[in-house]
Scaffold this motif. Structure first.
Motif, PDB file in Angstrom:
ATOM      1  N   CYS A   1       0.817  -1.227   0.000  1.00  0.00           N
ATOM      2  CA  CYS A   1       0.000   0.000   0.000  1.00  0.00           C
ATOM      3  C   CYS A   1       0.849   1.274   0.000  1.00  0.00           C
ATOM      4  O   CYS A   1       0.314   2.380   0.064  1.00  0.00           O
ATOM      5  N   CYS A   2       2.183   1.116  -0.103  1.00  0.00           N
ATOM      6  CA  CYS A   2       3.078   2.291  -0.065  1.00  0.00           C
ATOM      7  C   CYS A   2       2.795   3.267  -1.195  1.00  0.00           C
ATOM      8  O   CYS A   2       3.059   4.456  -1.067  1.00  0.00           O
ATOM      9  N   VAL A   3       2.316   2.757  -2.314  1.00  0.00           N
ATOM     10  CA  VAL A   3       2.065   3.615  -3.472  1.00  0.00           C
ATOM     11  C   VAL A   3       1.148   4.773  -3.092  1.00  0.00           C
ATOM     12  O   VAL A   3       1.281   5.875  -3.612  1.00  0.00           O
ATOM     13  N   LYS A   4       0.238   4.525  -2.166  1.00  0.00           N
ATOM     14  CA  LYS A   4      -0.646   5.600  -1.710  1.00  0.00           C
ATOM     15  C   LYS A   4      -0.289   6.101  -0.317  1.00  0.00           C
ATOM     16  O   LYS A   4      -0.399   7.288  -0.038  1.00  0.00           O
TER      17      LYS A   4
ATOM     18  N   ALA B   1       1.039   1.305 -19.121  1.00  0.00           N
ATOM     19  CA  ALA B   1      -0.253   1.475 -18.431  1.00  0.00           C
ATOM     20  C   ALA B   1      -0.036   2.011 -17.017  1.00  0.00           C
ATOM     21  O   ALA B   1      -0.778   2.881 -16.549  1.00  0.00           O
ATOM     22  N   VAL B   2       1.009   1.523 -16.355  1.00  0.00           N
ATOM     23  CA  VAL B   2       1.295   1.985 -14.980  1.00  0.00           C
ATOM     24  C   VAL B   2       1.501   3.500 -14.973  1.00  0.00           C
ATOM     25  O   VAL B   2       0.953   4.224 -14.125  1.00  0.00           O
ATOM     26  N   LEU B   3       2.282   4.008 -15.937  1.00  0.00           N
ATOM     27  CA  LEU B   3       2.550   5.453 -15.966  1.00  0.00           C
ATOM     28  C   LEU B   3       1.277   6.246 -16.230  1.00  0.00           C
ATOM     29  O   LEU B   3       1.080   7.322 -15.657  1.00  0.00           O
ATOM     30  N   GLU B   4       0.406   5.711 -17.084  1.00  0.00           N
ATOM     31  CA  GLU B   4      -0.872   6.412 -17.333  1.00  0.00           C
ATOM     32  C   GLU B   4      -1.742   6.403 -16.087  1.00  0.00           C
ATOM     33  O   GLU B   4      -2.410   7.390 -15.772  1.00  0.00           O
ATOM     34  N   ILE B   5      -1.711   5.283 -15.371  1.00  0.00           N
ATOM     35  CA  ILE B   5      -2.542   5.180 -14.149  1.00  0.00           C
ATOM     36  C   ILE B   5      -2.048   6.174 -13.097  1.00  0.00           C
ATOM     37  O   ILE B   5      -2.834   6.924 -12.512  1.00  0.00           O
ATOM     38  N   THR B   6      -0.720   6.198 -12.870  1.00  0.00           N
ATOM     39  CA  THR B   6      -0.215   7.069 -11.790  1.00  0.00           C
ATOM     40  C   THR B   6      -0.342   8.544 -12.152  1.00  0.00           C
ATOM     41  O   THR B   6      -0.370   9.398 -11.272  1.00  0.00           O
ATOM     42  N   ALA B   7      -0.422   8.837 -13.459  1.00  0.00           N
ATOM     43  CA  ALA B   7      -0.656  10.235 -13.856  1.00  0.00           C
ATOM     44  C   ALA B   7      -2.122  10.614 -13.627  1.00  0.00           C
ATOM     45  O   ALA B   7      -2.449  11.781 -13.394  1.00  0.00           O
ATOM     46  N   ALA B   8      -3.021   9.610 -13.670  1.00  0.00           N
ATOM     47  CA  ALA B   8      -4.456   9.908 -13.588  1.00  0.00           C
ATOM     48  C   ALA B   8      -4.994   9.826 -12.164  1.00  0.00           C
ATOM     49  O   ALA B   8      -5.904  10.571 -11.795  1.00  0.00           O
ATOM     50  N   CYS B   9      -4.447   8.929 -11.355  1.00  0.00           N
ATOM     51  CA  CYS B   9      -5.023   8.726 -10.024  1.00  0.00           C
ATOM     52  C   CYS B   9      -3.999   8.082  -9.088  1.00  0.00           C
ATOM     53  O   CYS B   9      -2.860   7.857  -9.482  1.00  0.00           O
ATOM     54  N   ARG B  10      -4.408   7.830  -7.856  1.00  0.00           N
ATOM     55  CA  ARG B  10      -3.485   7.261  -6.869  1.00  0.00           C
ATOM     56  C   ARG B  10      -4.126   6.011  -6.258  1.00  0.00           C
ATOM     57  O   ARG B  10      -4.756   6.065  -5.200  1.00  0.00           O
ATOM     58  N   PRO B  11      -4.018   4.858  -6.955  1.00  0.00           N
ATOM     59  CA  PRO B  11      -4.621   3.638  -6.394  1.00  0.00           C
ATOM     60  C   PRO B  11      -3.966   3.271  -5.070  1.00  0.00           C
ATOM     61  O   PRO B  11      -2.848   3.698  -4.784  1.00  0.00           O
ATOM     62  N   SER B  12      -4.664   2.449  -4.283  1.00  0.00           N
ATOM     63  CA  SER B  12      -4.088   2.060  -2.987  1.00  0.00           C
ATOM     64  C   SER B  12      -3.171   0.850  -3.136  1.00  0.00           C
ATOM     65  O   SER B  12      -2.532   0.432  -2.163  1.00  0.00           O
ATOM     66  N   LEU B  13      -3.097   0.313  -4.349  1.00  0.00           N
ATOM     67  CA  LEU B  13      -2.184  -0.800  -4.632  1.00  0.00           C
ATOM     68  C   LEU B  13      -2.021  -0.882  -6.143  1.00  0.00           C
ATOM     69  O   LEU B  13      -2.995  -0.708  -6.882  1.00  0.00           O
ATOM     70  N   LEU B  14      -0.803  -1.079  -6.618  1.00  0.00           N
ATOM     71  CA  LEU B  14      -0.583  -1.201  -8.069  1.00  0.00           C
ATOM     72  C   LEU B  14       0.642  -2.091  -8.280  1.00  0.00           C
ATOM     73  O   LEU B  14       1.777  -1.644  -8.167  1.00  0.00           O
ATOM     74  N   GLU B  15       0.368  -3.360  -8.553  1.00  0.00           N
ATOM     75  CA  GLU B  15       1.416  -4.382  -8.607  1.00  0.00           C
ATOM     76  C   GLU B  15       1.519  -4.991  -9.994  1.00  0.00           C
ATOM     77  O   GLU B  15       0.519  -5.048 -10.728  1.00  0.00           O
ATOM     78  N   LEU B  16       2.700  -5.469 -10.326  1.00  0.00           N
ATOM     79  CA  LEU B  16       2.943  -6.098 -11.633  1.00  0.00           C
ATOM     80  C   LEU B  16       3.589  -7.468 -11.437  1.00  0.00           C
ATOM     81  O   LEU B  16       4.442  -7.636 -10.575  1.00  0.00           O
ATOM     82  N   MET B  17       3.173  -8.427 -12.254  1.00  0.00           N
ATOM     83  CA  MET B  17       3.830  -9.746 -12.285  1.00  0.00           C
ATOM     84  C   MET B  17       4.174 -10.061 -13.729  1.00  0.00           C
ATOM     85  O   MET B  17       3.323  -9.911 -14.609  1.00  0.00           O
ATOM     86  N   ASP B  18       5.406 -10.490 -13.989  1.00  0.00           N
ATOM     87  CA  ASP B  18       5.767 -10.823 -15.375  1.00  0.00           C
ATOM     88  C   ASP B  18       5.342 -12.264 -15.704  1.00  0.00           C
ATOM     89  O   ASP B  18       4.826 -12.988 -14.835  1.00  0.00           O
ATOM     90  N   ARG B  19       5.562 -12.648 -16.968  1.00  0.00           N
ATOM     91  CA  ARG B  19       5.050 -13.954 -17.407  1.00  0.00           C
ATOM     92  C   ARG B  19       5.671 -15.112 -16.626  1.00  0.00           C
ATOM     93  O   ARG B  19       4.982 -16.049 -16.236  1.00  0.00           O
ATOM     94  N   THR B  20       6.990 -15.037 -16.364  1.00  0.00           N
ATOM     95  CA  THR B  20       7.641 -16.132 -15.631  1.00  0.00           C
ATOM     96  C   THR B  20       7.001 -16.290 -14.251  1.00  0.00           C
ATOM     97  O   THR B  20       6.776 -17.412 -13.776  1.00  0.00           O
ATOM     98  N   THR B  21       6.689 -15.161 -13.618  1.00  0.00           N
ATOM     99  CA  THR B  21       6.059 -15.230 -12.285  1.00  0.00           C
ATOM    100  C   THR B  21       4.641 -15.787 -12.394  1.00  0.00           C
ATOM    101  O   THR B  21       4.227 -16.616 -11.564  1.00  0.00           O
ATOM    102  N   ILE B  22       3.903 -15.342 -13.415  1.00  0.00           N
ATOM    103  CA  ILE B  22       2.528 -15.841 -13.601  1.00  0.00           C
ATOM    104  C   ILE B  22       2.549 -17.371 -13.709  1.00  0.00           C
ATOM    105  O   ILE B  22       1.774 -18.072 -13.048  1.00  0.00           O
ATOM    106  N   HIS B  23       3.482 -17.869 -14.530  1.00  0.00           N
ATOM    107  CA  HIS B  23       3.559 -19.328 -14.706  1.00  0.00           C
ATOM    108  C   HIS B  23       3.935 -20.013 -13.400  1.00  0.00           C
ATOM    109  O   HIS B  23       3.359 -21.040 -13.036  1.00  0.00           O
ATOM    110  N   ALA B  24       4.912 -19.438 -12.686  1.00  0.00           N
ATOM    111  CA  ALA B  24       5.353 -20.056 -11.418  1.00  0.00           C
ATOM    112  C   ALA B  24       4.193 -20.110 -10.425  1.00  0.00           C
ATOM    113  O   ALA B  24       3.981 -21.136  -9.757  1.00  0.00           O
TER     114      ALA B  24
END
Ligand code: FAD
Length: 438
Positions: free
Chosen positions: A134-137, A217-240
């Motif tokens: 939640c640090c993003v906000k 998309a992350v940069l567009e989101i942070t320019a538009a608003c301040r979500p209380s959480l904004l996380e990313l997972m890459d494909r290798t992590t998704i598969h794992a």
């Protein structure tokens, strides 16, 4: 504690890549006076002291050194909440989850939420200036520290800051100890700021075609608003994660974005729409939204499982670099390039909304070449972050793991200043030798 079997449980934290020595003794302090007694004695006989919270650190800060005293705060567990000033006075051994629970009993909230919130101590959180989802906000641990009591190397206990919500008397010395990783003193009490509980979260999950599209998309989101959480997972992590939990995640996605809004009601709906638009505008294949908190938590469990899931792929070096948000796409591309260059598998998750990424370099511990390649990738990632004007650690700390790179980031003048502060406060250099300063 001197029994070898029990002593062994105080030797290591959760980091990889730093060795642990054999302590002489572990002391479970129960009060500030106990901590003072330990430090006075250690200072007199020049015995190194490694302060230990819950030992969940990932930078080797709580790894024992040979012949040291491990000073454990696990028995220092009092907590007092004052609802009128919305503050809590806590001892360092309390777990983060217990601080949250104490605040909640008064209808209040302690925001900082490292993924290790159930297994890390509040003292350790302050000493590493821990971050989280939640640090993003809401900012990091240090944003909630109003004051503390700290025992210096010679055993003097000093009070810094306090429960007053505004206080500019003198230097802000309490801030010096936030993130000091046990090198400058032992934190024996902390006064924390609490806030009102937020609304139940709305959650969004987006399947992005590529990592680049997700970063855009992350940069567009942070320019538009301040979500209380904004996380990313890459494909290798998704598969794992999908192999681990069988959640039916989109295995064709290049990356997955997870976002939450805690504004409640129509404001949350509007914020979710802004986030969905940014994802769709960057080619999201699928965007799922829910205002059901339990369902949202289920999606978050995929993110929370990413570390144990990637651990199943082999041995790992866990990174924790950060850049200014506009450089996030460069960082993410650079990490992919380093994976290709070194022939290593790198699974990346990121607290994307604050530019803090955790690339996990996977290797085969039985194969020296594989380990050497992973070490090279680890080093190149740190250099990449520095070259982008970023940081070698966004939240885990320097510990013993990253001292070789610190000067490269800070520069020689800031490093010399760090040394002067250390020597002023700990002239015998008994406190956590080898941490932050080589
Ligand atoms: C699964 C997992 C997930 C994690 N997720 C996150 C995350 O999301 N964000 C994040 O920031 N970290 C995360 N961490 C890392 C770790 O949990 C944090 O660094 C945490 O703040 C450490 O707390 P601890 O009580 O375990 O400290 P320890 O590991 O015991 O110590 C950490 C450092 O603080 C010093 N220290 C501890 N207590 C004191 C004190 N009272 N006074 C002075 N110095 C002290 C120690 O000497 C050491 O240098 C994660 C770890 C794990 C295992």
């Amino acid at each position: 504690v001197t029994e070898p079997d029990v002593l062994a449980t105080y030797r290591m934290d959760q980091s990889q890549g730093t060795g642990a020595g054999m302590p002489l003794v572990a002391v479970r302090a129960e009060s500030t006076r106990h901590v003072q007694a330990v430090l006075r004695t250690a200072n007199r006989f020049r015995v190194p002291v490694v302060t230990r919270g819950a030992g969940s650190g990932l930078a080797g800060g709580a790894m024992a050194v040979d012949g040291c005293i491990v000073l454990s705060t696990e028995r220092m567990r009092s907590v007092h909440v004052d609802p009128a000033s919305r503050t809590a006075v806590v001892q360092p051994g309390l777990l983060n989850v217990e601080v949250k629970a104490a605040a909640e009993r008064h209808g209040l909230w302690y925001p900082p939420d490292p993924s290790s919130y159930e297994i890390s101590s509040i003292g350790g959180n302050v000493a590493t200036n821990a971050g989280g989802l939640c640090c993003v906000k809401y900012g990091v641990t240090g944003n909630y520290v109003l004051g503390m009591e700290v025992v210096l190397a010679d055993g003097t206990a000093v009070r810094l800051g306090g429960p007053t919500l505004k206080n500019v008397a003198g230097l802000q010395l309490d801030k010096l100890f936030v993130g000091s990783e046990g090198c400058l003193g032992v934190i024996t009490e902390i006064t924390l700021r609490l806030v009102a509980r937020p609304e139940a979260p709305h959650t969004l999950v987006a399947s992005m075609p590529t990592l680049e599209a997700a970063a855009a998309a992350v940069l567009e989101i942070t320019a538009a608003c301040r979500p209380s959480l904004l996380e990313l997972m890459d494909r290798t992590t998704i598969h794992a994660v999908d192999d681990y939990l069988h959640m039916g995640l989109d295995r064709d996605a290049g990356a997955m974005l997870l976002a939450q809004s805690d504004l409640g009601g129509s404001a949350a709906v509007r914020e979710m729409e802004q986030i969905a638009d940014a994802c769709a505008g960057n080619g999201a294949k699928d965007v799922f939204r829910t205002d059901d908190a339990a369902e949202g938590e289920l999606f978050l469990s995929a993110r929370r499982a990413s570390l144990p899931a990637t651990h199943r792929l082999g041995s790992v070096y866990l990174e924790d670099i950060g850049v200014a948000l506009p450089d996030l796409p460069k960082l993410i591309n650079g990490i992919s390039a380093i994976g290709a260059q070194t022939g290593t598998t790198i699974a990346t998750v990121a607290h994307a909304g604050d530019g803090n990424a955790h690339p996990v370099v996977v290797y085969d511990a039985a194969d020296p070449e594989s380990e050497a390649a992973a070490r090279r990738a680890f080093s190149l990632i740190l250099e990449l972050a520095i070259s982008l004007g970023g940081t070698i650690t966004g939240e885990h700390g320097v510990g013993r793991l990253k001292t070789p790179w610190l000067e490269q980031q800070l520069g020689s003048d800031a490093m010399a200043l760090t040394r002067r502060i250390k020597l002023a406060l700990d002239p015998e250099q008994i406190l956590n030798p080898g941490v932050i300063l080589p």
